[in-house]
Design an enzyme around this catalytic site. Structure first.
Site, PDB file in Angstrom:
ATOM      1  N   LYS A   5       0.841  -1.204   0.000  1.00 23.24           N
ATOM      2  CA  LYS A   5       0.000   0.000   0.000  1.00 23.24           C
ATOM      3  C   LYS A   5       0.870   1.244   0.000  1.00 23.24           C
ATOM      4  O   LYS A   5       0.609   2.195  -0.746  1.00 23.24           O
ATOM      5  CB  LYS A   5      -0.929  -0.001   1.226  1.00 23.24           C
ATOM      6  N   GLN A   8      -5.032  -1.478   9.558  1.00 21.87           N
ATOM      7  CA  GLN A   8      -4.948  -2.825   8.993  1.00 21.87           C
ATOM      8  C   GLN A   8      -5.572  -3.840   9.948  1.00 21.87           C
ATOM      9  O   GLN A   8      -5.244  -3.878  11.136  1.00 21.87           O
ATOM     10  CB  GLN A   8      -3.463  -3.168   8.739  1.00 21.87           C
ATOM     11  N   ASP A  15     -11.440   2.673   3.968  1.00 19.74           N
ATOM     12  CA  ASP A  15     -11.840   1.263   3.897  1.00 19.74           C
ATOM     13  C   ASP A  15     -13.367   1.140   3.838  1.00 19.74           C
ATOM     14  O   ASP A  15     -13.895   0.065   3.539  1.00 19.74           O
ATOM     15  CB  ASP A  15     -11.340   0.513   5.147  1.00 19.74           C
TER      16      ASP A  15
END
Ligand code: NDP
Length: 296
Positions: free
Chosen positions: A54, A98, A121
Site C-alpha cells: 500500500k 490494517q 476502507d
C-alpha cells in the site's frame, strides 16, 4: 476454455494511472497532495506485506504515505489517540487501520473512531449506513473493485440477476448493496443457504466471497454468466503452496462468459481502489469535483 478471463492486473493498472493523472492535476492546479495514513498493530507477516504494498503504490500514485507501526501490545487507548491525531491532520485524507487487530482491541470501536470522511476502507458505521441507504459513502475497496470490473465488462448491470455468496461486512454485504445500487436483482447466499448450486445457476453475475478453496464448480455456473472470484486461499498442492480462489477456475471458465482468475483478478483491484478512495476523500474534503469513474 470458453469464458473470457477478466484481467484484474490490467484493470488495476488503469485505475492507478487514472488516479495518478488526477493527483498530478490536483498538485498543479490546487497545490494539493492527497495523503494516506496506514496503521499496523503487531507483526502479522501477511499484514506487513499488504501495508508495504500500500505504501509503495501510494507513493507511486504521487500521494503522501504515512505509515504507523505499533507493537502488538499497544494499549487500545494509544491507538485511539493516534487515530484522533490523524483525524485532525490536514495532510491526511485517508486513514486505514490494517485488520485483524490484536485480540485485546475492539475492532469496531477502533474503526468507528476514524473520521468517516477519512475512512477509506468504508467500514465505519456511518459509511455502512450511507451505502445501505443509497447515499454518497466511502465504499469498501474490494467490492468497489469488483463493481468497476463488472461495469467495464457489462456496461449497464440493470436487471441482471446477481448472486453474492458470502455475507461478511467487508465483502458480501457491501457487494450486494453496490449491485442493488446498479439495479441488479440481488440474492445473498451464506452457509445456511439451501440448494446453493441451483441458486448460483440462476445468476447472470456470480460473486464468490466465501474463503473456501474452489467450492464453486462449473456445474454451479449458468452458461455465459460473469463470475467474480474474491476468494484468496492458500493450499498445498504438489508439495507447493498455491493461491486459489473460491471458484474452481478450470470447470467454471468452461461455462462462464467471463471470469476473474486468482491470482490476478480481484486482488490487484483492492489496493487500486484504496488509492481511488483516498483521492475521492481528498476531493470531497476540499469541495472539489470527484474523479470520474473511480467511485460507486
Ligand atoms: P468471511 O469468513 O468473513 O465470510 C465468509 C462468508 O462465506 C460467510 O458469510 C459464510 O456464511 C459464507 N460461507 C461459508 N461457508 C459457506 C458455504 N459452504 N456455502 C455458502 N456460504 C458459505 O470471509 P470474507 O468475506 O472476509 O472473505 C471471503 C474471501 O475473500 C476469503 O477468501 C478472503 O481471503 C477473500 N478476500 C479477498 C480480498 C481481496 O482483496 N481479493 C479482500 C477480502 C477478502 P455464514 O455467514 O453463514 O457463516
Amino acid at each position: 476454455m470458453a469464458g473470457q478471463v477478466i484481467d484484474g492486473k490490467a484493470f488495476a493498472a488503469d485505475v492507478r494511472a487514472r488516479v495518478a493523472a488526477h493527483v498530478a492535476r490536483l498538485a498543479e492546479e490546487q497545490g494539493l497532495v492527497p495523503g494516506l495514513a496506514v496503521v499496523l498493530v503487531g507483526e502479522d507477516p501477511a499484514s506487513q506485506v499488504y501495508v508495504r504494498n500500500k505504501g509503495v503504490q501510494t507513493l507511486e500514485a504521487g500521494m503522501r504515505s504515512f505509515e504507523h507501526k505499533l507493537p502488538a501490545d499497544t494499549p487500545e487507548a494509544d491507538l485511539l489517540a493516534l487515530i484522533a491525531r490523524l483525524n485532525a491532520d490536514a495532510q491526511v485524507h485517508g486513514i486505514l487501520v490494517q485488520l485483524p487487530l490484536p485480540a485485546h482491541m475492539n475492532a469496531d470501536l477502533v474503526i468507528n473512531a476514524i473520521d468517516p470522511a477519512k475512512d477509506v476502507d468504508g467500514f465505519h458505521i456511518s459509511n455502512v449506513g450511507l451505502l445501505g441507504t443509497g447515499q454518497k459513502a466511502m465504499v469498501p475497496c474490494t467490492p468497489l473493485g469488483c463493481l468497476m470490473m463488472l461495469r467495464a465488462y457489462h456496461g449497464s448491470l440493470s436487471g441482471l440477476n446477481a448472486v453474492v455468496v458470502g455475507r461478511s461486512n467487508i465483502v458480501g454485504k457491501p457487494m450486494a448493496q453496490l449491485l442493488l445500487g446498479d439495479s441488479c436483482t440481488v440474492t445473498i447466499a451464506h452457509s445456511r443457504t439451501k440448494d446453493l448450486a441451483a441458486l448460483c445457476r440462476s445468476a447472470d453475475i456470480l460473486v464468490a466471497a466465501v474463503g473456501r478453496p474452489e467450492m464453486i464448480t462449473g456445474d454451479m455456473v449458468k452458461p455465459g454468466a460473469t463470475v467474480i472470484d474474491v476468494g484468496i486461499n492458500r493450499v498445498e498442492r504438489d508439495g507447493k503452496t498455491r493461491l486459489v480462489g473460491d471458484v474452481d477456475f478450470a470447470s467454471a471458465a468452461a461455462v462462464a462468459g467471463a471470469i476473474t482468475p486468482v491470482p490476478g483478478g480481484v486482488g490487484p483491484m483492492t489496493i487500486a481502489c484504496l488509492l481511488a478512495n483516498t483521492l475521492t476523500a481528498c476531493c470531497r474534503a476540499h469541495g472539489l469535483p470527484e474523479p470520474e469513474g473511480l467511485t460507486a
